[in-house]
Structure formats: C-alpha cells, structure tokens
Design a protein around this motif. Structure first.
Motif, PDB file in Angstrom:
ATOM      1  N   ASN A   1      32.898   2.083  14.430  1.00 54.23           N
ATOM      2  CA  ASN A   1      32.742   0.807  13.727  1.00 54.23           C
ATOM      3  C   ASN A   1      31.249   0.689  13.481  1.00 54.23           C
TER       4      ASN A   1
ATOM      5  N   THR B   1      28.916   2.784  19.974  1.00 58.17           N
ATOM      6  CA  THR B   1      29.922   2.236  20.897  1.00 58.17           C
ATOM      7  C   THR B   1      29.668   0.775  21.300  1.00 58.17           C
TER       8      THR B   1
ATOM      9  N   ILE C   1      22.652   4.310  19.601  1.00 59.16           N
ATOM     10  CA  ILE C   1      21.206   4.483  19.452  1.00 59.16           C
ATOM     11  C   ILE C   1      20.448   3.484  20.341  1.00 59.16           C
ATOM     12  N   SER C   2      21.138   2.420  20.737  1.00 57.99           N
ATOM     13  CA  SER C   2      20.503   1.388  21.563  1.00 57.99           C
ATOM     14  C   SER C   2      20.746   1.642  23.056  1.00 57.99           C
TER      15      SER C   2
ATOM     16  N   ILE D   1      20.463  -4.034  14.259  1.00 56.25           N
ATOM     17  CA  ILE D   1      20.835  -2.623  14.211  1.00 56.25           C
ATOM     18  C   ILE D   1      22.349  -2.423  14.248  1.00 56.25           C
ATOM     19  N   ALA D   2      23.061  -3.450  14.715  1.00 56.64           N
ATOM     20  CA  ALA D   2      24.522  -3.374  14.753  1.00 56.64           C
ATOM     21  C   ALA D   2      25.140  -3.857  13.444  1.00 56.64           C
TER      22      ALA D   2
ATOM     23  N   THR E   1      38.548  -5.295  14.936  1.00 55.20           N
ATOM     24  CA  THR E   1      38.358  -3.991  15.584  1.00 55.20           C
ATOM     25  C   THR E   1      39.555  -3.656  16.483  1.00 55.20           C
TER      26      THR E   1
ATOM     27  N   LEU F   1      26.822  -6.035  19.733  1.00 57.62           N
ATOM     28  CA  LEU F   1      27.658  -6.825  18.831  1.00 57.62           C
ATOM     29  C   LEU F   1      28.785  -7.454  19.663  1.00 57.62           C
TER      30      LEU F   1
ATOM     31  N   ARG G   1      22.097   7.824  22.322  1.00 68.17           N
ATOM     32  CA  ARG G   1      21.883   8.927  21.399  1.00 68.17           C
ATOM     33  C   ARG G   1      22.166   8.466  19.970  1.00 68.17           C
ATOM     34  N   SER G   2      21.334   8.923  19.054  1.00 70.52           N
ATOM     35  CA  SER G   2      21.649   8.690  17.647  1.00 70.52           C
ATOM     36  C   SER G   2      22.789   9.631  17.284  1.00 70.52           C
TER      37      SER G   2
ATOM     38  N   PRO H   1      32.473  -8.006  20.215  1.00 71.40           N
ATOM     39  CA  PRO H   1      33.678  -7.366  19.676  1.00 71.40           C
ATOM     40  C   PRO H   1      34.508  -8.346  18.838  1.00 71.40           C
TER      41      PRO H   1
HETATM   42  C1  SAM Z   1      28.980  -2.763  14.356  1.00 72.59           C
HETATM   43  S1  SAM Z   1      28.310  -2.290  15.930  1.00 72.59           S
HETATM   44  C2  SAM Z   1      29.809  -1.775  16.727  1.00 72.59           C
HETATM   45  C3  SAM Z   1      29.820  -1.954  18.215  1.00 72.59           C
HETATM   46  C4  SAM Z   1      31.178  -1.677  18.884  1.00 72.59           C
HETATM   47  N1  SAM Z   1      31.639  -0.325  18.612  1.00 72.59           N
HETATM   48  C5  SAM Z   1      32.224  -2.657  18.382  1.00 72.59           C
HETATM   49  O1  SAM Z   1      33.105  -2.262  17.635  1.00 72.59           O
HETATM   50  O2  SAM Z   1      32.152  -3.845  18.757  1.00 72.59           O
HETATM   51  C6  SAM Z   1      27.490  -0.782  15.501  1.00 72.59           C
HETATM   52  C7  SAM Z   1      26.782  -0.061  16.635  1.00 72.59           C
HETATM   53  O3  SAM Z   1      26.208   1.143  16.110  1.00 72.59           O
HETATM   54  C8  SAM Z   1      24.955   1.389  16.730  1.00 72.59           C
HETATM   55  N2  SAM Z   1      24.191   2.274  15.843  1.00 72.59           N
HETATM   56  C9  SAM Z   1      23.527   1.943  14.703  1.00 72.59           C
HETATM   57  N3  SAM Z   1      22.978   3.037  14.141  1.00 72.59           N
HETATM   58  C10 SAM Z   1      23.307   4.104  14.934  1.00 72.59           C
HETATM   59  C11 SAM Z   1      23.040   5.503  14.909  1.00 72.59           C
HETATM   60  N4  SAM Z   1      22.313   6.036  13.938  1.00 72.59           N
HETATM   61  N5  SAM Z   1      23.513   6.288  15.903  1.00 72.59           N
HETATM   62  C12 SAM Z   1      24.255   5.744  16.917  1.00 72.59           C
HETATM   63  N6  SAM Z   1      24.530   4.421  17.001  1.00 72.59           N
HETATM   64  C13 SAM Z   1      24.078   3.607  16.031  1.00 72.59           C
HETATM   65  C14 SAM Z   1      24.377  -0.004  16.948  1.00 72.59           C
HETATM   66  O4  SAM Z   1      23.403  -0.003  17.970  1.00 72.59           O
HETATM   67  C15 SAM Z   1      25.632  -0.808  17.287  1.00 72.59           C
HETATM   68  O5  SAM Z   1      25.837  -0.884  18.681  1.00 72.59           O
END
Ligand code: SAM
Length: 278
Positions: free
Chosen positions: A185, A120, A143-144, A208-209, A97, A91, A169-170, A93
């Motif tokens: 976030n 993250t 997760i990615s 996914i983000a 945020t 995503l 890691r999820s 930033p």
């Molecule tokens: C809205 S983005 C936020 C990215 C960054 N933290 C920011 O604020 O710009 C959400 C992030 O959550 C990750 N994500 C989604 N589902 C997840 C899960 N179950 N476990 C861990 N990460 C996950 C996505 O891959 C994505 O990078």
C-alpha cells in the motif's frame, strides 16, 4: 466533576473547534482514560471523577481540538479486529486496506507462502495476513526507521514475531530473496493534492506515507519494477491504489509482463486493489 459534565465540556470544546464527531470523540477519550466501555460511562454518568482524570481528559481534548486523529491520541487503531499500536511515524491503517488483506487471504488459501510487504508502516497488512495464514511467513520493509519500530512492537504484541521480520530499508535495497507474494500500500497521493487533504491527515500523518510524487505513481512504479526481479515464477503482486489510478497502473503492469488476476472495488465502486501475476 461528574462524568456527564466532563463529557459535555469536552464535546462543546470540540464542537467549537469544528470537530464533527465531537460527542462521540469526547466519550471515546474519556472511556479510554477510565478504561471503561463507552456504554458504561454513559450509564454511570452521574459518578464523580478525580481532578487528575479531569486534567488528563482536558489535555487530550485540547489535542483533538487541533484535528489530531483519535488514533494518535489513543496510540491505537483497530484493524482486522486487532489492536495496532500507532504513532505519528506511521500512517493510520484504513478500512480499505482491509479489503486488500481479505482478498489476499482468500487467494492464498492457507498455502505455505513467503510474503514481502513493501512500505509496511504499522505492519498491519503483513501481520493480519500472517494471523490468518499460519503456514506463511514474511518480511516487512519501510524506509522509515521509526515506522519499523512500530511494526516490530505490533508483531511482538500479536505474537507473530517468529514468522514476521521487519527491516528499515528502501524498496530499492531489497534483493537476495524470492517471494510468493509481494503486497504494498504505497504512498499514492499526487504531491499537488496533499494541500487539499483534510486537516487530520495533512497536518498529522507522515508525508512520506502519503506523497506519491507528481502523478502519485512514483512509488507504485518502483514497486512494480522491483517485484519483477524478486517474485517467484507465477508469484502474485497485490497493490492498493488511489481513486482513478487503475487505468494507468494497469498499463504499467501489462507493459512489465504482469497479468491482472483480480480487481477489488471499495464501497463507492472504485477499483482500489489489484492482484496481478507475473
Ligand atoms: C501508505 S503508507 C502504508 C502503511 C501500511 N502498509 C498501511 O497500509 O497502513 C506507505 C508506507 O511506505 C513507506 N515508504 C515510502 N517510500 C518508501 C520506499 N521507497 N521504500 C520503502 N518504504 C517506503 C512509508 O514510510 C509508509 O510507511
């Protein structure tokens, strides 16, 4: 070709493709290619540029004309006054945020803290906090796998890799640690709203983000449930949420035993961040 002609051509192509910021985007793209400040290329607008530069510029203008965000084209986004490497696996930033980071930095007050950043992405939240709070260290999970590669690169570029660790890691698989602060976030857009997002977001940013499931709260709920098991006593959970989600998230937090401590509004007076203590 001279700079002013090139800028006009780029701007015209973007305008024809309905890019509202056509002029400034044309200038930003050329200044990035020439590695010169925008003001400088405007002052030097009668200077000639090479054929190679013209070709490179045209390629990037073509990408921008499909609505691809500038941050992906330039592989950079400024956040918390720092340059973050970004690509289409992360995503981009967002300014809201920064509100979350600002609040956390004020609340933690340079205390020794162990932080977890869930989802993250580029690592922008964790790395910005660590850049201000020198006694803190943290873990970022996503997760990615490709997003984690980007976060590691940013951590290295910002020289924070001693205090920041990143893992693919999820959030379901985080255990064995206890944190003073968990920040997230998460994706929070309703699946049915994704189709209404602007082209630059919908066509280019990772689903996914963005996708928070049927009510947009799927991942937020998981973060809250998980945080109960891995926060230290009186630990803090800091969440960014979407427009109009505060009431529902607030109810979930209360039900799970959290006490809301701070709410942060964006410049349109919407509550966008919640800090809650467990
Ligand atoms: C809205 S983005 C936020 C990215 C960054 N933290 C920011 O604020 O710009 C959400 C992030 O959550 C990750 N994500 C989604 N589902 C997840 C899960 N179950 N476990 C861990 N990460 C996950 C996505 O891959 C994505 O990078």
């Amino acid at each position: 070709m001279i700079i002013s002609d090139l800028l006009n051509t780029g701007s015209k192509i973007l305008k024809n493709n309905k890019i509202k910021t056509h002029r400034i985007d044309s200038e930003i793209i050329l200044s990035d290619i020439l590695k010169l400040q925008r003001e400088k290329i405007i002052i030097d607008s009668d200077k000639e540029v090479s054929k190679k530069i013209v070709n490179h510029f045209n390629k990037l203008i073509t990408r921008r004309s499909t609505s691809e965000p500038l941050a992906y084209i330039l592989k950079n986004k400024e956040f918390w006054s720092k340059n973050f490497f970004v690509n289409r696996n992360t995503l981009i930033p967002r300014p809201e945020t920064e509100l979350l980071c600002d609040t956390i930095i004020k609340v933690l007050k340079n205390k020794q803290s162990h932080i977890l950043d869930i989802g993250t992405g580029t690592g922008c939240i964790l790395l910005s906090i660590l850049s201000e709070i020198k006694k803190a260290k943290g873990i970022g999970v996503d997760i990615s796998k490709k997003a984690i590669q980007v976060a590691k690169k940013n951590s290295h570029n910002l020289k924070l890799n001693k205090r920041a660790k990143f893992f693919t890691r999820s959030l379901n698989d985080v255990y064995n640690y206890k944190f003073d602060l968990i920040v997230s976030n998460p994706p929070y857009i309703k699946t049915s709203d994704i189709k209404n997002l602007s082209d630059d977001v919908r066509k280019f940013e990772p689903k996914i983000a963005l996708d928070g499931g049927k009510d947009g709260l799927d991942v937020i709920k998981k973060v809250i449930y998980k945080s109960k098991t891995i926060l230290k006593k009186l630990g803090l959970l800091a969440l960014e949420i979407g427009y109009g989600q505060h009431y529902k998230v607030s109810q979930i937090l209360k039900k799970q035993g959290f006490r809301e401590e701070l709410l942060v509004k964006d410049n349109r007076n919407n509550i966008r961040c919640i800090l809650a203590r467990f």
